[in-house]
Scaffold this motif. Structure first.
Motif, short mmCIF file in Angstrom:
data_model
loop_
_atom_site.label_atom_id
_atom_site.label_comp_id
_atom_site.label_asym_id
_atom_site.label_seq_id
_atom_site.Cartn_x
_atom_site.Cartn_y
_atom_site.Cartn_z
N ALA A 9 -38.30 129.02 52.94
CA ALA A 9 -38.26 127.57 53.12
C ALA A 9 -39.67 127.01 52.97
O ALA A 9 -40.63 127.56 53.50
CB ALA A 9 -37.70 127.22 54.50
N VAL A 14 -39.49 115.77 55.86
CA VAL A 14 -38.78 114.77 55.06
C VAL A 14 -38.26 113.67 55.99
O VAL A 14 -37.63 113.96 57.01
CB VAL A 14 -37.60 115.41 54.29
N MET A 125 -40.99 117.70 45.98
CA MET A 125 -40.43 118.81 46.74
C MET A 125 -40.93 120.17 46.26
O MET A 125 -40.43 121.20 46.70
CB MET A 125 -38.89 118.78 46.64
N THR A 126 -41.92 120.17 45.38
CA THR A 126 -42.33 121.45 44.79
C THR A 126 -43.83 121.70 44.92
O THR A 126 -44.63 120.77 45.00
CB THR A 126 -41.99 121.50 43.28
N TRP A 225 -33.36 114.59 46.07
CA TRP A 225 -34.07 115.40 47.07
C TRP A 225 -33.61 116.85 47.00
O TRP A 225 -34.43 117.78 46.93
CB TRP A 225 -33.84 114.81 48.47
N LEU A 226 -32.31 117.06 46.99
CA LEU A 226 -31.78 118.42 46.96
C LEU A 226 -32.15 119.13 45.66
O LEU A 226 -32.56 120.30 45.67
CB LEU A 226 -30.26 118.39 47.12
N ALA A 229 -35.70 120.14 45.73
CA ALA A 229 -35.88 121.31 46.58
C ALA A 229 -35.48 122.59 45.84
O ALA A 229 -36.10 123.65 46.02
CB ALA A 229 -35.07 121.16 47.86
N GLY A 232 -38.30 123.50 43.61
CA GLY A 232 -39.40 124.06 44.37
C GLY A 232 -39.19 125.49 44.80
O GLY A 232 -40.15 126.21 45.10
N ALA A 233 -37.92 125.92 44.84
CA ALA A 233 -37.60 127.24 45.37
C ALA A 233 -37.32 128.28 44.30
O ALA A 233 -37.13 129.46 44.62
CB ALA A 233 -36.38 127.14 46.29
#
Length: 352
Positions: A9, A14, A125-126, A225-226, A229, A232-233
């Motif tokens: 994570a 946020v 988000m990254t 947003w999702l 994310a 970013g992952a």
């Protein structure tokens, strides 16, 4: 079925909701920042000045010079301004260009970034940064550039024209699509990808028909947003490599390029990514996700070809060479000739 995966994570806060921008002074105070430099593009200058006024003595200035693809010269100027003003943090307001500029400062000076997105780009988000020098866009990952706090206020996206809202949304969907077949995907990432893509596909028709529809805007921003994310992952694949090459080499508009290229890359990768195709088929309630996205973009008035974006046919080989020479993860190996064929289809606007 047995599973094996790693999920980390990302450490950020946020704040999401209508009028959440009003919480910005409290957020800045809680973070302990006292000399905030506001970064934005020319289109967001009025909003940037509003934020400076709201922060009062905690703001040391505004630099409204962010542009697409973060040219190295613009990044160097932002670093100089931040140094001269003695900034202890940056607040980036706008889309990927503004947030990318904040990341460039963070990368050089180690200053924390607070992001206030006004588009669906997802860069906030990254930990991914990008810089363009002499027509070549370089990207990398650095934990220092990850924003420490993100303020998502759907009302700030209402100023986005319908056309940009649609293409920005497709840019976000692209993050979800690639996250579903990334080599480092995980169950959490896949859940976020499906939920994000579904939210955006559901919201974009409403946004396009009524740009002031705050409910649709909120759903779209939630999806963005999702999807951000997810980006970013996970590791970026062929789609993002193509778009970075097209943007850095030809300076094509970022969101529009993602919109045009996405269905073609998904169609190319589909035979090698059955689980991702199945997940997207459920998300979109369709049998062919690539065709669905192609048709959805067309129905919402988005550009349908790279030619429409100003790319010359002669540029296909140059971009294909650049992508073929770079390394990236992708579920299906792509030869230089296959990349060129994919680019030709996207240039023509004909989904194979």
């Amino acid at each position: 079925m047995t599973r094996s995966f790693t999920y980390a994570a990302l450490p950020m806060r946020v704040v999401f909701g209508a009028d959440s921008l009003s919480s910005l002074p409290t957020e800045i105070s809680a973070l302990g920042f006292e000399r905030v430099l506001v970064l934005c593009g020319p289109r967001q200058e009025a909003l940037g000045k509003q934020i400076v006024a709201t922060l009062g003595d905690r703001a040391v200035g505004i630099l409204p010079e962010a542009v697409m693809h973060v040219p190295a010269a613009v990044a160097a100027r932002a670093v100089d301004v931040a140094s001269q003003l003695g900034a202890d943090s940056c607040l980036a307001v706008g889309g990927g260009s503004s947030i990318g500029l904040g990341k460039a400062v963070a990368k050089e000076l180690g200053l924390p970034v607070v992001a206030v997105p006004t588009t669906y780009a997802g860069s906030e988000m990254t930990p991914v940064w990008g810089l363009t020098t002499n027509g070549v866009k370089r990207t990398g990952r650095d934990s220092r550039v990850l924003p420490v706090s993100v303020i998502y206020d759907p009302s700030l996206t209402v100023s986005m024209p319908a056309s940009l809202s649609v293409t920005s949304g497709f840019n976000a969907i692209a993050h979800a699509v690639e996250g579903l077949y990334a080599p480092d995907a995980s169950p959490i990432v896949s859940l976020m990808a499906v939920e994000g893509a579904t939210s955006l596909a559901t919201a974009l028709p409403g946004v396009a028909s009524d740009i002031s529809d705050l409910s649709a805007r909120s759903t779209a921003l939630y999806g963005a947003w999702l999807c951000g994310a997810v980006l970013g992952a996970t590791t970026m694949s062929l789609h993002h490599k193509l778009c970075h090459a097209l943007g850095g080499t030809l300076n094509l508009p970022h969101a529009e390029t993602h919109t045009v290229v996405l269905p073609h890359v998904l169609a190319f990768n589909a035979p090698a990514a059955p689980a991702a195709v199945a997940a997207l088929s459920r998300a979109f309630d369709c049998s062919d996700p690539a065709r669905y996205l192609f048709d959805l973009a067309d129905s919402l008035g988005a550009p349908g070809s790279l030619a429409e974006l100003g790319m010359a046919f002669a540029d296909i080989d140059r971009v294909a060479d650049a992508v073929a020479e770079s390394s990236y993860a992708n579920p299906r190996p792509a030869s230089r000739n296959e990349i060129a064929a994919l680019l030709r289809a996207a240039w023509e606007g004909a989904l194979n």
